[in-house]
Each structure stands twice: as C-alpha cells, then as structure tokens.
Design a protein around this motif. Structure first.
Motif: not given
Length: 307
Positions: A231-249, A278-288
């Motif tokens: 919510a801070r940036t209005g951006h989302a994170l997209v996780l891909s298992d097969e691509s082994r990638l985490l993408l910000e959009v 994948v998720t983020m907490d209030a401090a911006g830490n990323i959990y997978i």
C-alpha cells in the motif's frame, strides 16, 4: 579421406550446430531469458529517486532461508499473507486443507482445518479483519472472519465467489492480494494462459464486482504462484515458481524491478525451489514459503532489524 567424405562430415557438423542453435533459441524464448536480460539492462538506468518510490527488489537480501515449518512436511504449503493486527502470517496447505498461522520467524502457532475445501492455493487479509482463501479446484474465493479460538472452518458456512474459467483445471487462480487503495482484490491465474485480474470487493454485506483482466503482456514469467500488495507504493509483487523469479509491477501491471530466486542471487545460498507464497509486513520485509514446507525472509540491507 575423400573430398566427398570430408564434405559429409562438415555437413553433419553444420546440421548439429544448427540444431543446437534452434534448441538454444527455443529454451531462451520459453524461459523468457531474452526479455529478462533486456529488462535488467533497463533496471540499471533507474535513479535513486525512482528506486525509493518503489519496493525496489534488487535492494533485498535473504536473511533467513530454507527454515522448515515444523510438522508440515507432508502438507504442501501455498500462499502467504500478513495480518497487521496480530503481527503474524497465514498460509494454507493443499494436500491436507488447513489454514496455518505462523510467527514472523516461521514458527507454527495454530492449525485450522478447512473442511469442505478441495485445493486451497492462496490466502489474503482483506479489510475489516476478513480473510480470503482461493480454492483452485473449486475456482472459488471464500471470505470469513477468524476468531482467536477457531480450530476449523466449514466451506459451506461462508460466502464464496465463483471465479469462472471452468476449464482451467489445475491451471487456475493461485495468487491473491488486497489492494487497499482501490478496495479491490488482485488475482493471478497460474498459466494456460497466465494473467492478472482485478475484482472490486466491498464489505461483508455487499456483492463483489466483475472480474476484470489487467495488462500482463510485459510479464516475463512462465507462471504465477502468488501475489502481494504494498500500500505504501501501490505496487504488487508477483511470484513465479517455474521462473524462480520475484517481480515488482506498478498499478498498470508493468514491471518495475525483479530478483532471481536462484542459487547465489541476493544472498541465497541455495535456490528457492517451488516458491508458492509471498507477502510483505508493515516494515517492508518480504516473506516466502516454498513446497513442501520451507520458509524464507528477505530484508532491505538498509532497513533496521525487526528481531
């Protein structure tokens, strides 16, 4: 060796080289390595102001990696969400349908049986303290409120929204994120075809809106396994298992930054295989979380420790 024999040998080598070249091109195209490399070049030109206005994934490093979630070895965790009210995480299991509450360092706090659910793949905190679960096999989004002492939930007792795509099979919706700015749910369809969607989602007494496709043409991913929203940036994170990638959009679904989840990247001693939540907490830490039961934490190097 005769001239004709020498020519035949050269021809065979030429055919082999052409075959290897075609295979290489097909692999590069299938895995989107060309698009990924092109975007990496663009990423190097982003200035500090733009980086600060985004999540900016290249700034993250793994600080906890591959921690087993105790007792979930045979359950196959999937999806992940952060509850700001309790400062805890929730994931779901698909093999034996359960909702699991976790601490921020991956300790199992509570197990809640999901009776009547077929294949829960995504979980997300919505507004008003509601949780939502996506059941890929039933093609439904189910919402409910969770009590402190809840130990089981009945699918038939709670409202569900039909997500459509009746022929999707095991390639349906897996990713879900709550866009608090626009009061809508963001959804990720795994593949066949891969896609991002939005769904206006009001309070408990209101009816959901109409599922709308979002732009996903620029996503250099082979699948979508999970989503989360910042919510801070209005951006989302997209996780891909097969691509082994985490993408910000961004809000238009356009790529902003990415990191590889392969071995040796961003502090990872080993690659994250089968990344499913994948998720983020209030401090911006990323959990997978990854199947079957591994837990990871990524943190920006400049961010203070929350331990």
């Amino acid at each position: 060796m005769s001239i004709w024999a020498a020519r035949l040998v050269r021809l065979r080598w030429l055919i082999l080289l052409l075959f290897l070249l075609v295979v290489a091109v097909l692999v590069i195209n299938y895995r989107h390595w060309d698009e990924r490399f092109a975007f990496w070049i663009e990423e190097q030109q982003v200035d500090s102001a733009e980086q600060q206005a985004s999540i900016w994934l290249p700034g993250y490093k793994a600080v906890l990696q591959g921690k087993p979630l105790q007792g979930l070895e045979d359950d196959e965790v999937s999806g992940l969400t952060y509850n700001a009210e309790t400062n805890t995480l929730f994931t779901v299991t698909g093999k034996h349908p359960q909702l699991i509450e976790l601490t921020l360092d991956g300790q199992v706090m509570r197990r809640i049986d999901l009776n009547g659910f077929a294949n829960p793949e995504g979980v997300e905190m919505l507004s008003d303290g509601r949780l939502a679960i996506i059941d890929e096999r039933k093609r439904t989004l189910t919402t409910f409120k969770l009590g402190a002492l809840t130990r089981n939930l009945e699918f038939a007792d709670y409202p569900s929204f039909d997500l459509g795509f009746a022929d999707a099979g095991n390639k349906g919706f897996e990713g879900i994120a709550w866009d608090s700015r626009n009061e809508r749910v963001l959804l990720g369809k795994e593949r066949g075809p891969l896609g991002l969607f939005s769904l206006p989602f009001p309070g408990e007494d209101g009816a959901a809106g109409t599922l709308q496709p979002l732009s996903s043409q620029g996503l250099f991913l082979r699948d979508i396994s999970s989503l989360t929203y910042d919510a801070r940036t209005g951006h989302a994170l997209v996780l891909s298992d097969e691509s082994r990638l985490l993408l910000e959009v961004n809000e238009q679904g356009e790529p902003v930054s990415f990191i590889s989840l392969s071995r040796g990247m961003n502090g990872l001693r080993g690659g994250i295989e089968q990344a499913e939540g994948v998720t983020m907490d209030a401090a911006g830490n990323i959990y997978i979380v990854s199947e079957p039961n591994l837990f990871y934490v990524l943190r920006k190097e400049s961010a203070p420790s929350s331990d």
